[in-house]
Design a protein around this motif. Structure first.
Motif, PDB file in Angstrom:
ATOM      1  N   MET A 155      -6.781  11.898   2.481  1.00 26.84           N
ATOM      2  CA  MET A 155      -5.692  11.083   1.944  1.00 26.84           C
ATOM      3  C   MET A 155      -6.230   9.792   1.333  1.00 26.84           C
ATOM      4  O   MET A 155      -7.249   9.258   1.770  1.00 26.84           O
ATOM      5  CB  MET A 155      -4.667  10.756   3.035  1.00 26.84           C
ATOM      6  CG  MET A 155      -3.916  11.969   3.555  1.00 26.84           C
ATOM      7  SD  MET A 155      -2.575  11.504   4.675  1.00 26.84           S
ATOM      8  CE  MET A 155      -1.892  13.125   5.064  1.00 26.84           C
ATOM      9  N   LEU A 156      -5.498   9.294   0.337  1.00 26.51           N
ATOM     10  CA  LEU A 156      -5.871   8.063  -0.347  1.00 26.51           C
ATOM     11  C   LEU A 156      -4.862   6.968  -0.032  1.00 26.51           C
ATOM     12  O   LEU A 156      -3.666   7.228   0.093  1.00 26.51           O
ATOM     13  CB  LEU A 156      -5.917   8.267  -1.859  1.00 26.51           C
ATOM     14  CG  LEU A 156      -6.978   9.208  -2.436  1.00 26.51           C
ATOM     15  CD1 LEU A 156      -6.831   9.258  -3.956  1.00 26.51           C
ATOM     16  CD2 LEU A 156      -8.371   8.753  -2.067  1.00 26.51           C
ATOM     17  N   THR A 157      -5.381   5.752   0.097  1.00 24.18           N
ATOM     18  CA  THR A 157      -4.532   4.573   0.227  1.00 24.18           C
ATOM     19  C   THR A 157      -4.731   3.713  -1.010  1.00 24.18           C
ATOM     20  O   THR A 157      -5.829   3.209  -1.251  1.00 24.18           O
ATOM     21  CB  THR A 157      -4.862   3.769   1.492  1.00 24.18           C
ATOM     22  OG1 THR A 157      -4.677   4.595   2.647  1.00 24.18           O
ATOM     23  CG2 THR A 157      -3.968   2.547   1.605  1.00 24.18           C
ATOM     24  N   ILE A 158      -3.698   3.566  -1.792  1.00 27.58           N
ATOM     25  CA  ILE A 158      -3.742   2.749  -3.008  1.00 27.58           C
ATOM     26  C   ILE A 158      -3.048   1.435  -2.706  1.00 27.58           C
ATOM     27  O   ILE A 158      -1.846   1.410  -2.417  1.00 27.58           O
ATOM     28  CB  ILE A 158      -3.057   3.474  -4.182  1.00 27.58           C
ATOM     29  CG1 ILE A 158      -3.732   4.822  -4.429  1.00 27.58           C
ATOM     30  CG2 ILE A 158      -3.094   2.613  -5.444  1.00 27.58           C
ATOM     31  CD1 ILE A 158      -3.022   5.684  -5.458  1.00 27.58           C
ATOM     32  N   SER A 207       0.837  -1.202   0.000  1.00 28.63           N
ATOM     33  CA  SER A 207       0.000   0.000   0.000  1.00 28.63           C
ATOM     34  C   SER A 207       0.870   1.249   0.000  1.00 28.63           C
ATOM     35  O   SER A 207       1.948   1.274   0.600  1.00 28.63           O
ATOM     36  CB  SER A 207      -0.918   0.025   1.234  1.00 28.63           C
ATOM     37  OG  SER A 207      -1.777  -1.105   1.250  1.00 28.63           O
ATOM     38  N   VAL A 208       0.383   2.269  -0.687  1.00 26.75           N
ATOM     39  CA  VAL A 208       1.061   3.567  -0.693  1.00 26.75           C
ATOM     40  C   VAL A 208       0.047   4.618  -0.263  1.00 26.75           C
ATOM     41  O   VAL A 208      -1.085   4.644  -0.745  1.00 26.75           O
ATOM     42  CB  VAL A 208       1.649   3.883  -2.089  1.00 26.75           C
ATOM     43  CG1 VAL A 208       0.597   3.780  -3.165  1.00 26.75           C
ATOM     44  CG2 VAL A 208       2.291   5.263  -2.102  1.00 26.75           C
ATOM     45  N   LEU A 209       0.442   5.457   0.670  1.00 27.85           N
ATOM     46  CA  LEU A 209      -0.421   6.518   1.184  1.00 27.85           C
ATOM     47  C   LEU A 209      -0.061   7.821   0.483  1.00 27.85           C
ATOM     48  O   LEU A 209       1.104   8.233   0.486  1.00 27.85           O
ATOM     49  CB  LEU A 209      -0.249   6.662   2.695  1.00 27.85           C
ATOM     50  CG  LEU A 209      -1.092   7.733   3.383  1.00 27.85           C
ATOM     51  CD1 LEU A 209      -2.571   7.403   3.293  1.00 27.85           C
ATOM     52  CD2 LEU A 209      -0.669   7.880   4.858  1.00 27.85           C
ATOM     53  N   VAL A 210      -1.059   8.465  -0.124  1.00 26.72           N
ATOM     54  CA  VAL A 210      -0.813   9.712  -0.859  1.00 26.72           C
ATOM     55  C   VAL A 210      -1.765  10.797  -0.363  1.00 26.72           C
ATOM     56  O   VAL A 210      -2.853  10.509   0.146  1.00 26.72           O
ATOM     57  CB  VAL A 210      -0.991   9.512  -2.382  1.00 26.72           C
ATOM     58  CG1 VAL A 210       0.028   8.525  -2.918  1.00 26.72           C
ATOM     59  CG2 VAL A 210      -2.406   9.052  -2.713  1.00 26.72           C
ATOM     60  N   ALA A 211      -1.336  12.030  -0.524  1.00 19.14           N
ATOM     61  CA  ALA A 211      -2.138  13.192  -0.155  1.00 19.14           C
ATOM     62  C   ALA A 211      -2.259  14.104  -1.362  1.00 19.14           C
ATOM     63  O   ALA A 211      -1.389  14.100  -2.249  1.00 19.14           O
ATOM     64  CB  ALA A 211      -1.487  13.945   1.007  1.00 19.14           C
ATOM     65  N   PRO A 212      -3.340  14.899  -1.437  1.00 21.66           N
ATOM     66  CA  PRO A 212      -3.469  15.858  -2.547  1.00 21.66           C
ATOM     67  C   PRO A 212      -2.276  16.806  -2.576  1.00 21.66           C
ATOM     68  O   PRO A 212      -1.940  17.434  -1.578  1.00 21.66           O
ATOM     69  CB  PRO A 212      -4.773  16.589  -2.225  1.00 21.66           C
ATOM     70  CG  PRO A 212      -5.549  15.634  -1.372  1.00 21.66           C
ATOM     71  CD  PRO A 212      -4.526  14.894  -0.560  1.00 21.66           C
ATOM     72  N   ALA A 213      -1.637  16.912  -3.729  1.00 20.32           N
ATOM     73  CA  ALA A 213      -0.435  17.738  -3.849  1.00 20.32           C
ATOM     74  C   ALA A 213      -0.733  19.153  -4.295  1.00 20.32           C
ATOM     75  O   ALA A 213       0.105  20.037  -4.170  1.00 20.32           O
ATOM     76  CB  ALA A 213       0.557  17.101  -4.829  1.00 20.32           C
ATOM     77  N   ASN A 214      -1.930  19.397  -4.832  1.00 19.44           N
ATOM     78  CA  ASN A 214      -2.252  20.725  -5.346  1.00 19.44           C
ATOM     79  C   ASN A 214      -2.427  21.729  -4.227  1.00 19.44           C
ATOM     80  O   ASN A 214      -3.074  21.456  -3.219  1.00 19.44           O
ATOM     81  CB  ASN A 214      -3.543  20.671  -6.177  1.00 19.44           C
ATOM     82  CG  ASN A 214      -3.288  20.028  -7.530  1.00 19.44           C
ATOM     83  OD1 ASN A 214      -2.240  20.211  -8.107  1.00 19.44           O
ATOM     84  ND2 ASN A 214      -4.249  19.262  -8.005  1.00 19.44           N
ATOM     85  N   ASP A 215      -1.858  22.889  -4.401  1.00 17.14           N
ATOM     86  CA  ASP A 215      -1.936  23.971  -3.415  1.00 17.14           C
ATOM     87  C   ASP A 215      -2.842  25.060  -3.964  1.00 17.14           C
ATOM     88  O   ASP A 215      -2.680  25.519  -5.091  1.00 17.14           O
ATOM     89  CB  ASP A 215      -0.538  24.540  -3.148  1.00 17.14           C
ATOM     90  CG  ASP A 215      -0.550  25.596  -2.061  1.00 17.14           C
ATOM     91  OD1 ASP A 215       0.516  26.189  -1.833  1.00 17.14           O
ATOM     92  OD2 ASP A 215      -1.604  25.846  -1.452  1.00 17.14           O
ATOM     93  N   GLU A 216      -3.818  25.455  -3.176  1.00 13.77           N
ATOM     94  CA  GLU A 216      -4.759  26.483  -3.624  1.00 13.77           C
ATOM     95  C   GLU A 216      -4.053  27.799  -3.963  1.00 13.77           C
ATOM     96  O   GLU A 216      -4.537  28.596  -4.742  1.00 13.77           O
ATOM     97  CB  GLU A 216      -5.810  26.742  -2.537  1.00 13.77           C
ATOM     98  CG  GLU A 216      -6.772  25.587  -2.306  1.00 13.77           C
ATOM     99  CD  GLU A 216      -7.629  25.306  -3.524  1.00 13.77           C
ATOM    100  OE1 GLU A 216      -7.916  26.253  -4.275  1.00 13.77           O
ATOM    101  OE2 GLU A 216      -8.019  24.154  -3.743  1.00 13.77           O
TER     102      GLU A 216
END
Length: 317
Positions: free
Chosen positions: A185-188, A59-68
């Motif tokens: 956050m997403l777990t893929i 599993s890989v844990l990712v977070a949104p990388a876009n900054d407002e």
């Protein structure tokens, strides 16, 4: 009157006690049948559990990388100017993340992902993973690893899977995407017979979805720049020219920042590692369920047999 009621209650209790005794007597008489059923299912459960290959999950844990305040924030600052030029700059980073999540599980993206990384054989032509040699164990009835080609059946049709088959197998047996609603956050997760492949596929998915979304946005911005440059040549009004220059500058900045940001949509918080312990199958649970099923079927069979015997008319002497 009271004595009669007490007598009826005593008689009812006696009948219940007799029925309970008969129940246990029936079970005791058929105990060997119950034991036989339980033993048979236990052996079958053990055999089935041992036949199932180990499956590993990475599993890989990712977070949104876009900054407002970054690339996507520019659309909010110049949204009014863009609307004058007939251009919709789109939403912010959160919307981009939602789109990326859906694209990640889309048939078109997964088809391209499988074909690009040549995953057709690991998906549909392997039976296991040799841990010592770090090699796939191929199903030689459908694929020849020496010739690197799919075999044919008796009718001459190739066993080569279609894109539909590959995507269905990948989504059903390997891919899982879950989202934490509180943190965003997403777990893929990737399940695989090979722990190394599970880790590699998870990492490749994140890299590919970032590259796919980055390429899409860069292409869109470049198309907008070309459109704005054409509009700039058509107008001679100084005010409108200033608007077009600002929009072109915004889109150019978007292209530059996108090209300089590898983790464009998803930023890796916890990268995937090759798992050392299997996630499936739960062999102990399989055996326990098999034993319980065998015991229940044995008891059911004993009661059915006793019921059939009790319904048979007694032979007259």
């Amino acid at each position: 009157m009271n004595q009669r009621v007490e007598f009826e209650q005593t008689s009812q209790y006696a009948d219940d006690e007799i029925d309970l005794r008969q129940l246990f007597a029936t079970l005791w008489a058929g105990k060997w049948i119950v034991i036989a059923f339980t033993t048979l299912f236990a052996v079958g459960g053990v055999a089935f559990a041992l036949m199932k290959p180990n499956i590993y999950q990475a599993s890989v844990l990712v977070a949104p990388a876009n900054d407002e305040g970054g690339v996507k924030g520019l659309s909010g600052q110049l949204g009014g100017l863009a609307s004058l030029a007939g251009i919709n700059l789109g939403g912010g980073g959160s919307n981009q993340t939602v789109i990326a999540k859906e694209v990640l599980q889309s048939r078109a993206f997964l088809t391209d992902f499988i074909r690009r990384h040549q995953l057709a054989v690991p998906l549909k032509a392997v039976d296991g993973w040799n841990k010592e040699k770090q090699q796939w164990q191929y199903n030689r009835e459908v694929y020849s690893p020496e010739a690197e080609e799919w075999l044919k059946d008796d009718k001459g049709e190739s066993f080569a899977p279609t894109d539909w088959d590959l995507v269905e197998a990948f989504k059903k047996n390997h891919l899982n995407v879950s989202e934490n609603k509180d943190t965003g956050m997403l777990t893929i997760s990737i399940k695989n017979l090979s722990p190394t492949a599970a880790k590699d596929w998870a990492g490749l998915l994140v890299a590919d979805i970032n590259e796919h979304m980055r390429r899409e946005d860069v292409g869109t911005s470049e198309a907008r720049i070309a459109y704005l440059e054409g509009k700039l040549e058509e107008t001679s009004i100084a005010g409108m020219q200033q608007v077009f220059y600002q929009l072109i500058e915004s889109e150019t900045r978007t292209v530059m920042l996108a090209n300089a940001q590898p983790e464009y949509v998803f930023k890796t918080v916890d990268p995937a590692v090759a798992p050392q312990e299997k996630s499936e199958p739960k062999r102990a649970l399989i055996v326990v369920l098999a034993v319980m099923l065998g015991g229940m079927l044995g008891v059911f069979f004993v009661f059915v047999r006793a019921f059939i015997k009790s319904d048979k008319p007694e032979e007259k002497l």
